[in-house]
Motif scaffolding. Structure first.
Motif, PDB file in Angstrom:
ATOM      1  N   GLY A 122       0.792  -1.220   0.000  1.00  0.00           N
ATOM      2  CA  GLY A 122       0.000   0.000   0.000  1.00  0.00           C
ATOM      3  C   GLY A 122       0.820   1.262   0.000  1.00  0.00           C
ATOM      4  N   GLY A 123       2.122   1.153  -0.067  1.00  0.00           N
ATOM      5  CA  GLY A 123       2.979   2.334  -0.010  1.00  0.00           C
ATOM      6  C   GLY A 123       3.523   2.709  -1.368  1.00  0.00           C
ATOM      7  N   VAL A 124       4.538   3.524  -1.347  1.00  0.00           N
ATOM      8  CA  VAL A 124       5.141   3.984  -2.581  1.00  0.00           C
ATOM      9  C   VAL A 124       6.490   3.323  -2.832  1.00  0.00           C
ATOM     10  N   GLU A 125       6.851   2.321  -2.027  1.00  0.00           N
ATOM     11  CA  GLU A 125       8.172   1.725  -2.180  1.00  0.00           C
ATOM     12  C   GLU A 125       8.346   1.034  -3.525  1.00  0.00           C
ATOM     13  N   ALA A 126       7.275   0.613  -4.161  1.00  0.00           N
ATOM     14  CA  ALA A 126       7.410  -0.027  -5.468  1.00  0.00           C
ATOM     15  C   ALA A 126       7.725   1.006  -6.547  1.00  0.00           C
ATOM     16  N   GLN A 127       7.517   2.274  -6.262  1.00  0.00           N
ATOM     17  CA  GLN A 127       7.802   3.311  -7.232  1.00  0.00           C
ATOM     18  C   GLN A 127       9.241   3.812  -7.129  1.00  0.00           C
ATOM     19  N   LEU A 128       9.949   3.441  -6.091  1.00  0.00           N
ATOM     20  CA  LEU A 128      11.325   3.877  -5.922  1.00  0.00           C
ATOM     21  C   LEU A 128      12.252   2.968  -6.717  1.00  0.00           C
ATOM     22  N   PRO A 129      13.360   3.522  -7.253  1.00  0.00           N
ATOM     23  CA  PRO A 129      14.303   2.658  -7.959  1.00  0.00           C
ATOM     24  C   PRO A 129      15.011   1.719  -6.999  1.00  0.00           C
ATOM     25  N   ALA A 130      15.517   0.649  -7.524  1.00  0.00           N
ATOM     26  CA  ALA A 130      16.246  -0.321  -6.710  1.00  0.00           C
ATOM     27  C   ALA A 130      17.516   0.318  -6.165  1.00  0.00           C
ATOM     28  N   PRO A 131      17.929  -0.055  -4.956  1.00  0.00           N
ATOM     29  CA  PRO A 131      19.143   0.528  -4.375  1.00  0.00           C
ATOM     30  C   PRO A 131      20.363   0.254  -5.249  1.00  0.00           C
ATOM     31  N   GLY A 132      21.218   1.273  -5.374  1.00  0.00           N
ATOM     32  CA  GLY A 132      22.454   1.110  -6.129  1.00  0.00           C
ATOM     33  C   GLY A 132      22.318   1.367  -7.615  1.00  0.00           C
ATOM     34  N   THR A 133      21.127   1.697  -8.090  1.00  0.00           N
ATOM     35  CA  THR A 133      20.963   1.949  -9.514  1.00  0.00           C
ATOM     36  C   THR A 133      21.248   3.406  -9.821  1.00  0.00           C
ATOM     37  N   ILE A 134      21.666   3.664 -11.038  1.00  0.00           N
ATOM     38  CA  ILE A 134      21.882   5.030 -11.495  1.00  0.00           C
ATOM     39  C   ILE A 134      21.134   5.213 -12.802  1.00  0.00           C
ATOM     40  N   LYS A 135      20.758   6.452 -13.099  1.00  0.00           N
ATOM     41  CA  LYS A 135      19.999   6.676 -14.318  1.00  0.00           C
ATOM     42  C   LYS A 135      20.907   6.550 -15.533  1.00  0.00           C
ATOM     43  N   ARG A 136      20.294   6.250 -16.652  1.00  0.00           N
ATOM     44  CA  ARG A 136      21.029   6.035 -17.887  1.00  0.00           C
ATOM     45  C   ARG A 136      21.752   7.314 -18.302  1.00  0.00           C
ATOM     46  N   GLY A 137      23.003   7.195 -18.676  1.00  0.00           N
ATOM     47  CA  GLY A 137      23.785   8.339 -19.111  1.00  0.00           C
ATOM     48  C   GLY A 137      24.445   9.106 -17.979  1.00  0.00           C
ATOM     49  N   TYR A 138      24.199   8.721 -16.732  1.00  0.00           N
ATOM     50  CA  TYR A 138      24.764   9.427 -15.579  1.00  0.00           C
ATOM     51  C   TYR A 138      26.087   8.780 -15.186  1.00  0.00           C
ATOM     52  N   THR A 139      27.081   9.594 -14.972  1.00  0.00           N
ATOM     53  CA  THR A 139      28.363   9.099 -14.483  1.00  0.00           C
ATOM     54  C   THR A 139      28.546   9.597 -13.058  1.00  0.00           C
ATOM     55  N   PRO A 140      28.717   8.709 -12.110  1.00  0.00           N
ATOM     56  CA  PRO A 140      28.869   9.150 -10.717  1.00  0.00           C
ATOM     57  C   PRO A 140      30.117  10.024 -10.540  1.00  0.00           C
ATOM     58  N   TYR A 141      29.980  11.038  -9.709  1.00  0.00           N
ATOM     59  CA  TYR A 141      31.105  11.920  -9.370  1.00  0.00           C
ATOM     60  C   TYR A 141      31.604  11.475  -8.010  1.00  0.00           C
ATOM     61  N   GLU A 142      32.789  10.935  -7.974  1.00  0.00           N
ATOM     62  CA  GLU A 142      33.292  10.240  -6.782  1.00  0.00           C
ATOM     63  C   GLU A 142      33.956  11.149  -5.760  1.00  0.00           C
ATOM     64  N   ILE A 143      34.243  12.389  -6.111  1.00  0.00           N
ATOM     65  CA  ILE A 143      34.953  13.266  -5.169  1.00  0.00           C
ATOM     66  C   ILE A 143      33.949  13.811  -4.155  1.00  0.00           C
ATOM     67  N   PRO A 144      34.203  13.657  -2.864  1.00  0.00           N
ATOM     68  CA  PRO A 144      33.224  14.075  -1.852  1.00  0.00           C
ATOM     69  C   PRO A 144      33.179  15.593  -1.679  1.00  0.00           C
ATOM     70  N   ASN A 145      32.118  16.056  -1.069  1.00  0.00           N
ATOM     71  CA  ASN A 145      31.923  17.478  -0.805  1.00  0.00           C
ATOM     72  C   ASN A 145      32.564  17.847   0.528  1.00  0.00           C
ATOM     73  N   THR A 146      33.874  17.813   0.548  1.00  0.00           N
ATOM     74  CA  THR A 146      34.646  18.153   1.744  1.00  0.00           C
ATOM     75  C   THR A 146      35.798  19.066   1.324  1.00  0.00           C
ATOM     76  N   THR A 147      36.497  19.604   2.313  1.00  0.00           N
ATOM     77  CA  THR A 147      37.668  20.437   2.012  1.00  0.00           C
ATOM     78  C   THR A 147      38.742  19.607   1.322  1.00  0.00           C
TER      79      THR A 147
END
Length: 183
Positions: free
Chosen positions: A52-77
């Motif tokens: 009865g929730g919206v969890e079926a509408q969420l993408p599976a964990p660890g997936t990325i959208k097509r054409g997206y390249t992860p940016y691995e550098i963290p937002n720190t100094t």
């Protein structure tokens, strides 16, 4: 005789069809669930999914959208300091359209940084923002410019929602072009 029979049969059929009509009640509907569908509130939970929730509408964990390249550098100094060591863009020189990059820079960056990258944009001249640096005074690389566009730095916010990854790399290349022209 045949004519009287046909007329009687036709009158009987017309009477039987019209006798079912009642103005106080609705008539029979061909597909009633299309005429009187169940109203759902926008973004509400749907009984169509298992719990009865919206969890079926969420993408599976660890997936990325097509054409997206992860940016691995963290937002720190440390991540910002590391991004200064990145001196090349992942885009080919044929993929960088400097005219489009100039247009994007004029839309998103020139209001503060100025069209020449000298830190004298319209908002700085009107004293809305102070301390916007000139690119010639900064130790920046194409990687650090991309990093700041992605995460933001100090008073500058992130442009990751307004610009795609490719557009951010193109603007970073254009900033490096402006930096070389300021010397």
């Amino acid at each position: 005789m045949k004519t009287v029979f046909k007329i009687t049969l036709l009158a009987g059929m017309a009477f039987s069809v019209t006798s079912c009509f009642n103005k106080r009640e609705p008539n029979y509907q061909y597909m009633p669930n299309m005429y009187e569908s169940t109203a759902y509130e926008t973004y509400s939970e749907s009984p169509s999914f298992k719990r009865g929730g919206v969890e079926a509408q969420l993408p599976a964990p660890g997936t990325i959208k097509r054409g997206y390249t992860p940016y691995e550098i963290p937002n720190t100094t440390e991540g910002y300091n590391f991004s200064k060591t990145v001196s090349t863009s992942p885009l080919d020189s044929t993929e960088v359209d400097m005219e489009k990059a100039k247009g994007l820079f004029d839309i998103y960056c020139a209001i503060c940084h100025g069209t020449a990258g000298d830190g004298k944009g319209k908002l700085v001249k009107q004293e809305k923002f102070l301390g916007v640096p000139s690119y010639k005074d900064r130790v920046v690389s194409i990687g650090s410019v991309y990093h700041v566009q992605t995460y933001g730095l100090n008073s500058m916010g992130s442009y990751a929602n307004q610009l795609s990854q490719k557009e951010r790399w193109m603007v970073a290349a254009y900033v490096m072009k402006l930096k070389s022209e300021l010397k």
